[in-house]
Scaffold this motif. Structure first.
Motif, PDB file in Angstrom:
ATOM      1  N   MET A  95      36.425  43.855  35.155  1.00 16.86           N
ATOM      2  CA  MET A  95      35.884  43.801  36.512  1.00 16.86           C
ATOM      3  C   MET A  95      34.555  44.530  36.582  1.00 16.86           C
ATOM      4  O   MET A  95      34.340  45.525  35.883  1.00 16.86           O
ATOM      5  CB  MET A  95      36.837  44.502  37.489  1.00 16.86           C
ATOM      6  N   CYS A 167      32.734  41.329  46.818  1.00 15.28           N
ATOM      7  CA  CYS A 167      33.571  42.228  47.615  1.00 15.28           C
ATOM      8  C   CYS A 167      32.791  43.512  47.917  1.00 15.28           C
ATOM      9  O   CYS A 167      31.865  43.859  47.192  1.00 15.28           O
ATOM     10  CB  CYS A 167      34.820  42.628  46.838  1.00 15.28           C
ATOM     11  N   TYR A 170      34.968  46.789  44.072  1.00  9.32           N
ATOM     12  CA  TYR A 170      35.720  45.994  43.109  1.00  9.32           C
ATOM     13  C   TYR A 170      36.900  46.819  42.611  1.00  9.32           C
ATOM     14  O   TYR A 170      36.733  47.958  42.172  1.00  9.32           O
ATOM     15  CB  TYR A 170      34.812  45.544  41.959  1.00  9.32           C
ATOM     16  N   CYS A 171      38.089  46.204  42.711  1.00  7.05           N
ATOM     17  CA  CYS A 171      39.317  46.915  42.345  1.00  7.05           C
ATOM     18  C   CYS A 171      39.621  46.596  40.877  1.00  7.05           C
ATOM     19  O   CYS A 171      39.564  45.419  40.493  1.00  7.05           O
ATOM     20  CB  CYS A 171      40.472  46.441  43.211  1.00  7.05           C
ATOM     21  N   CYS A 174      42.215  43.699  40.192  1.00  5.59           N
ATOM     22  CA  CYS A 174      42.064  42.418  40.893  1.00  5.59           C
ATOM     23  C   CYS A 174      42.643  41.249  40.098  1.00  5.59           C
ATOM     24  O   CYS A 174      42.293  41.032  38.938  1.00  5.59           O
ATOM     25  CB  CYS A 174      40.593  42.158  41.184  1.00  5.59           C
ATOM     26  N   VAL A 180      35.848  37.022  40.497  1.00  4.44           N
ATOM     27  CA  VAL A 180      35.246  37.971  41.421  1.00  4.44           C
ATOM     28  C   VAL A 180      34.273  38.914  40.711  1.00  4.44           C
ATOM     29  O   VAL A 180      34.568  39.425  39.633  1.00  4.44           O
ATOM     30  CB  VAL A 180      36.364  38.774  42.137  1.00  4.44           C
ATOM     31  N   GLY A 220      36.943  37.063  46.271  1.00  5.42           N
ATOM     32  CA  GLY A 220      36.002  37.804  47.101  1.00  5.42           C
ATOM     33  C   GLY A 220      36.666  38.292  48.387  1.00  5.42           C
ATOM     34  O   GLY A 220      37.858  38.353  48.514  1.00  5.42           O
ATOM     35  N   ASP A 221      35.818  38.601  49.338  1.00  5.55           N
ATOM     36  CA  ASP A 221      36.286  39.342  50.498  1.00  5.55           C
ATOM     37  C   ASP A 221      35.538  38.891  51.741  1.00  5.55           C
ATOM     38  O   ASP A 221      34.304  38.812  51.736  1.00  5.55           O
ATOM     39  CB  ASP A 221      36.040  40.835  50.222  1.00  5.55           C
ATOM     40  N   LYS A 251      39.616  43.603  52.082  1.00  5.15           N
ATOM     41  CA  LYS A 251      39.991  44.980  51.736  1.00  5.15           C
ATOM     42  C   LYS A 251      39.158  45.978  52.542  1.00  5.15           C
ATOM     43  O   LYS A 251      39.379  47.183  52.506  1.00  5.15           O
ATOM     44  CB  LYS A 251      39.781  45.206  50.228  1.00  5.15           C
TER      45      LYS A 251
END
Ligand code: SF4
Length: 464
Positions: A95, A167, A170-171, A174, A180, A220-221, A251
């Protein structure tokens, strides 16, 4: 001695005897939310005012995307060895990395290795573990179930619309690391950029399928969509007669609640879509993603109150992660704190099989254990369902509903008769929680089919 208490009464009526002992004040800690200039503990933010910190543009502009920016923000709070470890983590992460100043300010920099927020967002080279051999990059097969790029149609009446691929943070964990964020040294991403043409094809498909009633707008977000794009998507979907429910997934409230308070155009656009939906008797809600009670502060409370005043329903989906929320105490605190702010705890996912984050995964057994403790701590409407998103595209299955679970090999077998009838879906517990002997079996590819076939055979025996 009895702790039963006589409560004051209306004159002339019988006294009321409380049958519950007085509550231990520590059990109400979920109501205590962090307020004040907590961000000023970070050297780079020492003179940042409240007005600046609440500015969503300032948050986005100052987000951490590299080890150099991390060092510039936290400076002497961490030793050089920590930054070197982070450099290695950034290098090997599938990520992209992006951490908002809000998140960075909530990390305990005296103990960053154990901090639940650091664990979710900043990869450390020393913590990396080998992936499970049964993992693949798009483990939920979202692309295989996509009739047009960025639209997954798996359940009969629901579709997932991936409007964009960026996003606000970024986690590490994910599920959509296949698409993403920007390309990393480990992964070249599938492109799901904002495109009117791609969106039009998705809307056309949705309109052509009368069974589709429920659309999730994600990425995405949705936080990254411009206000005008929120309305463009909202209006297009509300105009489709078969669409009855929509959820904007973001998120954002967990990682940058400031935006709901200071990006008036975005919040107003969402409000307009929700109100328009209500007039058409269609539900439009916000789905968000809190994982740890520390993510919820006084700023979150102000943001959630604003949505509440506008009649916007907020639901939450958490991911169960090792060292973050894999204890009954933490998960119960999270659920209660969200309930306090009128955020409905909807799902807790057992961590998907995602590349590069084996250290974060927990087992099906852990999820069952935690669920048992959370259930009963609050009203059912605020109690999340713990689910496994069945690898291979089986969709979300109640964690308890396995046909067979071999705790020794870590294989659980699920079926999804309403999604893909007749198929078996396997989830695999993380290797590091299995015995050394079983880890050796997983290290030998010749053993894989033996173990999975044995688990499926047991499942078949039980179903008969
Ligand atoms: S915000 Fe959602 S889509 Fe974006 S990186 Fe995190 S989990 Fe993935």
């Amino acid at each position: 001695m009895s702790a039963l208490k006589v409560l004051p009464t209306v004159p002339g009526t019988q006294p009321i005897i409380s049958k519950k002992p007085a509550v231990d004040p520590s059990t109400l800690a979920y109501k205590d939310l962090l307020r004040g200039p907590f961000w000023q503990r970070i050297p780079a933010y020492a003179s940042v005012t409240e007005e600046q910190f609440l500015d969503h543009n300032w948050q986005a502009k100052n987000s951490i995307t590299s080890p150099a920016k991390l060092l510039a923000a936290v400076q002497e709070l961490v030793p050089a060895a920590f930054i070197q470890d982070a450099e290695l983590g950034f290098k090997h992460s599938p990520m992209s990395v992006r951490v908002s100043p809000y998140m960075l300010s909530l990390i305990d920099w005296e103990n960053p290795y154990e901090d639940p927020l650091r664990i979710q967002f900043i990869p450390m080279g020393s913590k990396l573990k080998a992936d499970h051999p049964k993992l693949d990059l798009d483990s939920l097969h979202e692309q295989a179930d996509a009739p047009v790029p960025g639209l997954t149609h798996r359940y009969q009446d629901k579709a997932l619309f991936l409007a964009l691929d960026t996003c606000p943070v970024y986690c590490r964990f994910c599920t959509r690391s296949y698409a993403v964020g920007v390309d990393t040294e480990e992964v070249e991403k599938v492109s799901l950029k904002v495109s009117s043409e791609r969106w039009a094809r998705a809307f056309e498909y949705i309109a052509s399928r009368p069974e589709l009633e429920d659309i999730v707008i994600s990425g995405g977000d949705a936080y990254q969509l411009r206000a005008q794009q929120i309305e463009e998507i909202g209006d297009a979907l509300l105009a489709i007669p078969n669409v009855r429910r929509m959820r904007f997934a973001t998120k954002g409230p967990a990682v940058m609640p400031q935006k709901l308070l200071t990006d008036h155009a975005w919040t107003d656009a969402l409000t307009r879509v929700v109100e328009k939906g209500r007039k058409l008797h269609k539900e439009v809600v916000l789905h968000t993603h809190f994982n740890h009670p520390k993510e919820i502060t006084g700023i979150t409370e102000d943001a959630m109150n604003k949505l509440m005043e506008r009649g916007i329903t907020v639901r939450n989906q958490s991911v169960l992660q090792r060292g973050v929320n894999d204890s009954p105490e933490t998960m119960t605190m999270l659920v209660k704190r969200m309930g306090h702010l009128n955020i409905h705890a909807y799902y807790v996912y057992v961590h998907d099989l995602v590349k590069g984050v084996e250290d974060l995964r927990t087992s099906v057994d852990t999820a069952i254990f935690i669920e048992k403790h959370v259930r009963g701590s609050t009203a059912g409407i605020n109690t999340p369902t713990f689910v496994v998103d069945a690898p291979g595209g089986g969709g979300k299955r109640d964690v308890h509903s396995f046909e067979y679970y071999d705790r020794e090999t870590g294989i659980s077998v699920y079926m999804a008769p309403s999604v893909k009838a007749g198929q078996y879906f396997l989830y695999f517990d993380p290797l590091h929680q299995l015995s050394k002997a079983v880890q050796r079996r997983w290290a030998d590819p010749a053993e894989h089919d033996l173990m999975t076939n044995a688990a499926i055979a047991k499942a078949k025996e039980r179903i008969r």
